[in-house]
Design an enzyme around this catalytic site. Structure first.
Site, PDB file in Angstrom:
ATOM      1  N   HIS A 135       0.819  -1.212   0.000  1.00 15.43           N
ATOM      2  CA  HIS A 135       0.000   0.000   0.000  1.00 15.43           C
ATOM      3  C   HIS A 135       0.859   1.271   0.000  1.00 15.43           C
ATOM      4  O   HIS A 135       0.338   2.377   0.096  1.00 15.43           O
ATOM      5  CB  HIS A 135      -0.920  -0.029   1.228  1.00 15.43           C
ATOM      6  CG  HIS A 135      -2.089   0.881   1.149  1.00 15.43           C
ATOM      7  ND1 HIS A 135      -2.352   1.851   2.098  1.00 15.43           N
ATOM      8  CD2 HIS A 135      -3.077   0.997   0.228  1.00 15.43           C
ATOM      9  CE1 HIS A 135      -3.455   2.503   1.775  1.00 15.43           C
ATOM     10  NE2 HIS A 135      -3.912   2.015   0.642  1.00 15.43           N
TER      11      HIS A 135
ATOM     12  N   LYS B 183       3.282   4.530  -0.942  1.00 14.55           N
ATOM     13  CA  LYS B 183       3.292   5.554  -1.983  1.00 14.55           C
ATOM     14  C   LYS B 183       4.564   6.395  -1.802  1.00 14.55           C
ATOM     15  O   LYS B 183       4.735   7.066  -0.800  1.00 14.55           O
ATOM     16  CB  LYS B 183       2.076   6.489  -1.890  1.00 14.55           C
ATOM     17  CG  LYS B 183       0.714   5.776  -1.949  1.00 14.55           C
ATOM     18  CD  LYS B 183       0.124   5.590  -0.583  1.00 14.55           C
ATOM     19  CE  LYS B 183      -1.336   5.224  -0.577  1.00 14.55           C
ATOM     20  NZ  LYS B 183      -1.708   4.010  -1.287  1.00 14.55           N
TER      21      LYS B 183
ATOM     22  N   ASP C 149      16.928  11.312  -7.643  1.00 15.02           N
ATOM     23  CA  ASP C 149      18.378  11.436  -7.406  1.00 15.02           C
ATOM     24  C   ASP C 149      18.768  11.184  -5.951  1.00 15.02           C
ATOM     25  O   ASP C 149      19.783  11.713  -5.474  1.00 15.02           O
ATOM     26  CB  ASP C 149      18.873  12.817  -7.858  1.00 15.02           C
ATOM     27  CG  ASP C 149      18.856  12.962  -9.374  1.00 15.02           C
ATOM     28  OD1 ASP C 149      18.855  11.930 -10.070  1.00 15.02           O
ATOM     29  OD2 ASP C 149      18.832  14.111  -9.862  1.00 15.02           O
TER      30      ASP C 149
ATOM     31  N   HIS D 108      -9.230  10.766   1.549  1.00 14.19           N
ATOM     32  CA  HIS D 108      -8.205   9.743   1.357  1.00 14.19           C
ATOM     33  C   HIS D 108      -6.973  10.000   2.226  1.00 14.19           C
ATOM     34  O   HIS D 108      -6.009   9.231   2.200  1.00 14.19           O
ATOM     35  CB  HIS D 108      -7.793   9.688  -0.125  1.00 14.19           C
ATOM     36  CG  HIS D 108      -7.125   8.418  -0.514  1.00 14.19           C
ATOM     37  ND1 HIS D 108      -5.760   8.315  -0.701  1.00 14.19           N
ATOM     38  CD2 HIS D 108      -7.625   7.180  -0.750  1.00 14.19           C
ATOM     39  CE1 HIS D 108      -5.454   7.075  -1.039  1.00 14.19           C
ATOM     40  NE2 HIS D 108      -6.563   6.365  -1.072  1.00 14.19           N
TER      41      HIS D 108
ATOM     42  N   LYS E 132      -4.306  10.207   5.300  1.00 14.24           N
ATOM     43  CA  LYS E 132      -3.903   9.375   6.430  1.00 14.24           C
ATOM     44  C   LYS E 132      -2.900  10.188   7.243  1.00 14.24           C
ATOM     45  O   LYS E 132      -1.698  10.179   6.975  1.00 14.24           O
ATOM     46  CB  LYS E 132      -3.248   8.074   5.971  1.00 14.24           C
ATOM     47  CG  LYS E 132      -4.101   7.241   4.995  1.00 14.24           C
ATOM     48  CD  LYS E 132      -3.736   7.496   3.583  1.00 14.24           C
ATOM     49  CE  LYS E 132      -4.312   6.507   2.597  1.00 14.24           C
ATOM     50  NZ  LYS E 132      -5.721   6.312   2.600  1.00 14.24           N
TER      51      LYS E 132
ATOM     52  N   ASP F 257      -0.501  15.690  20.277  1.00 14.08           N
ATOM     53  CA  ASP F 257      -0.267  16.805  21.203  1.00 14.08           C
ATOM     54  C   ASP F 257       0.228  18.071  20.503  1.00 14.08           C
ATOM     55  O   ASP F 257       0.901  18.906  21.113  1.00 14.08           O
ATOM     56  CB  ASP F 257       0.737  16.405  22.292  1.00 14.08           C
ATOM     57  CG  ASP F 257       0.089  15.613  23.419  1.00 14.08           C
ATOM     58  OD1 ASP F 257      -1.158  15.671  23.537  1.00 14.08           O
ATOM     59  OD2 ASP F 257       0.812  14.937  24.168  1.00 14.08           O
TER      60      ASP F 257
END
Length: 546
Positions: free
Chosen positions: A201, A203, A208, A441, A443, A448
């Site tokens: 999952h 991404k 470079d 979408h 996440k 704190d």
């Protein structure tokens, strides 16, 4: 569900399932009954389709690693001096909107001098997916080494164009945990569930070995604000400095493992330069017809021209790559590295936990942890999808099972409206037609208001125990403040429903339209079919697979 595979020396094998009960409306029924029926259906399928295809065993994987001399490239030199002035720290900036998120990735292909490494769960064959593929070919034409690692879950029927691009001498494409049967993902799940259920999952894109983008966005129109029917509210984080080398090390671990197969090993013939040129010509033709709605080249030129300003505005702070090892493919469950790290962090909180998670499926341990935090005075606020905005209705069914309990113990629950006006969902300058639905979408978690996590990890069992995930944890009140501002926009009354309990203990959704408070007593703006599917999933009790 637990599964144990019985391997045989032949090309066929039969799944063997441990006995475990399922629950419908709280009543268990023997798994043997269900699996007996499924085995009968599967036996018929096997007779009709023949033996299950197996993955090749004589795969040639040429090991490779991230570019070492990153500081000899223009991008490396741009950030090296700033990194030297901030020892032990890396530079970070969040990418809120879809348009600059795509521009940034395309700019990286233009800036690349030595290497480009890309790792994605989904790569859609749409406008943005095709543009990025074409720009990578153009980078390879300049001599840039391009490595692309894509999960196989959504690649059905696309082996040929992928193998054609892989035919370029400077491009190599590998497929993570591929399905043996290339024509049918369903057949693969039926015959080899315990292996193919584990997906990558992650991404990530790195140029470079000097600059990286990590976050929630896959490659596709929905993630970059250019789709006509629905677009995602999402968040990325760009990083420079030492943490980029850590990200590259993680990429290399995935790339060189036995679970990553060269596309050339999965196709039935050798693809040539002629195939590559034909595919590139098709890409160009389709891109010209589809018309990306923004002036991309102008956007890229402008962004590259601002890179010194971007470098000077980076937030330098201690950072950590949090990731799951891909060897989970070989086991029934993941090591739950990210899951355990999160629970340890929750125990240290004193004031506030802010969560924005597209798919939010809690189990008893999470409920108990939330209860303990609230009891000691920690504010817990969660934004997730409403049923109407959720692109995975089944996940909403798992979330709804624990929603009321979370509210009862004091958590604040918000759900994104499908008509959210947030500029992080819908670009104000969008010039394509149609009414676009908003979906969540993101996440991201803020602890704190002192540290933050941004990545691919949803707060659900699939992320915790089944898939591999990756993200960045950064100790920085300044960066946390920027993410909080992003999150606060999402919970505004015009963008979300506040889910509460009425005087009778029933769920009520409260929002604001035209300056007036509006209340719903059922899942707002949802269809009968959405409610039916979500309710059915609740009855099944399969939260561990969501």
């Amino acid at each position: 569900m637990e599964y144990t595979r019985l391997r045989k020396k032949t090309a066929c094998y039969k799944p063997v399932y441990r006995n475990k009960s399922f629950h419908l409306r709280g009543k268990p029924f023997a798994a043997d009954t269900f699996w007996g029926f499924l085995s009968a259906v599967l036996s018929v399928l096997l007779m009709l389709t023949g033996c299950a295809t197996t993955l090749p065993t004589d795969v040639q994987r040429t090991p490779s690693a991230a570019f070492v001399n990153y500081n000899t490239t223009s991008t490396g030199q741009l950030f090296e001096e700033a990194a030297f002035e901030h020892p032990g720290k890396s530079g970070f900036v969040i990418i809120r909107k879809g348009r600059p998120a795509f521009t940034g990735r395309i700019a990286m292909t233009a800036m690349a001098e030595k290497t480009l490494d890309l790792q994605y769960y989904i790569w859609e064959p749409d406008t943005t997916g095709r543009i990025l593929a074409l720009r990578l070919v153009e980078a390879a034409e300049r001599g840039v080494r391009v490595r692309i690692l894509v999960d196989d879950n959504t690649l059905a029927g696309r082996d040929s164009p992928i193998a054609a691009i892989d035919a370029h001498p400077n491009i190599e494409i590998r497929i993570f945990n591929p399905f043996a049967h290339r024509g049918s993902r369903i057949f693969g799940f039926l015959t080899d569930f315990d292996r193919v259920n584990h997906r990558m999952h992650n991404k990530l894109v790195v140029v470079d070995n000097a600059l990286a983008i990590v976050g929630g966005r896959n490659i596709g129109n929905h993630y970059f604000g250019v789709q006509t029917d629905a677009n995602f509210r999402d968040l990325d984080i760009a990083a420079a400095g030492p943490i980029v080398r850590e990200l590259s090390n993680v990429f290399d671990r995935f790339w060189n493992g036995d679970w990553s197969y060269p596309i050339s090993a999965l196709v039935d013939r050798t693809y040539t330069e002629a195939d590559l040129r034909e595919t590139v010509a098709t890409l160009r033709e389709m891109i010209s017809k589809e018309q990306y709605p923004y002036p991309l080249d102008e956007d890229v030129e402008s962004l590259i021209g601002q890179f010194e300003e971007i470098r000077d505005s980076l937030i330098w702070a201690p950072g950590q790559v949090v990731w799951d090892d891909p060897s989970i493919v070989e086991h029934d469950k993941a090591a739950a590295v990210m899951h355990e790290a999160l629970h340890r962090k929750l125990q240290t909180l004193e004031k506030e936990l802010l969560i924005e998670s597209a798919y939010f499926v809690v189990r008893e341990r999470a409920v108990e942890a939330t209860k303990k935090m609230v009891e000691k005075g920690v504010r817990v606020r969660i934004l997730t999808n409403s049923l109407a905005s959720n692109d995975v209705v089944a996940a909403h069914g798992g979330y709804a099972s624990g929603r009321k309990q979370l509210i009862e113990i004091g958590a604040e629950i918000y759900e994104l409206r499908p008509d959210a006006v947030s500029s992080t969902v819908k670009e104000k300058s969008l010039i394509i037609g149609g009414k676009s639905i908003a979906a969540l979408h993101t996440k991201a978690i803020v602890f704190d208001r002192e540290s933050v996590f941004v990545g691919s990890y949803n707060l659900d069992p699939r992320a915790a125990e089944i898939n591999t995930e990756m993200g960045l944890y950064v100790d920085s009140p300044e960066l946390a403040g920027q993410v909080v501002a992003y999150m606060d926009e999402g919970v505004l009354p015009q963008n979300s429903y506040r889910v509460q309990l009425d005087e009778d203990g029933n769920l009520v959704w409260i929002t604001e339209k035209d300056g007036q408070e509006v209340r719903y007593t059922n899942e707002p703006e949802s269809t009968f079919w959405q409610r039916f599917v979500a309710g059915f999933v609740q009855m099944l009790g399969i939260e561990d697979q969501l």
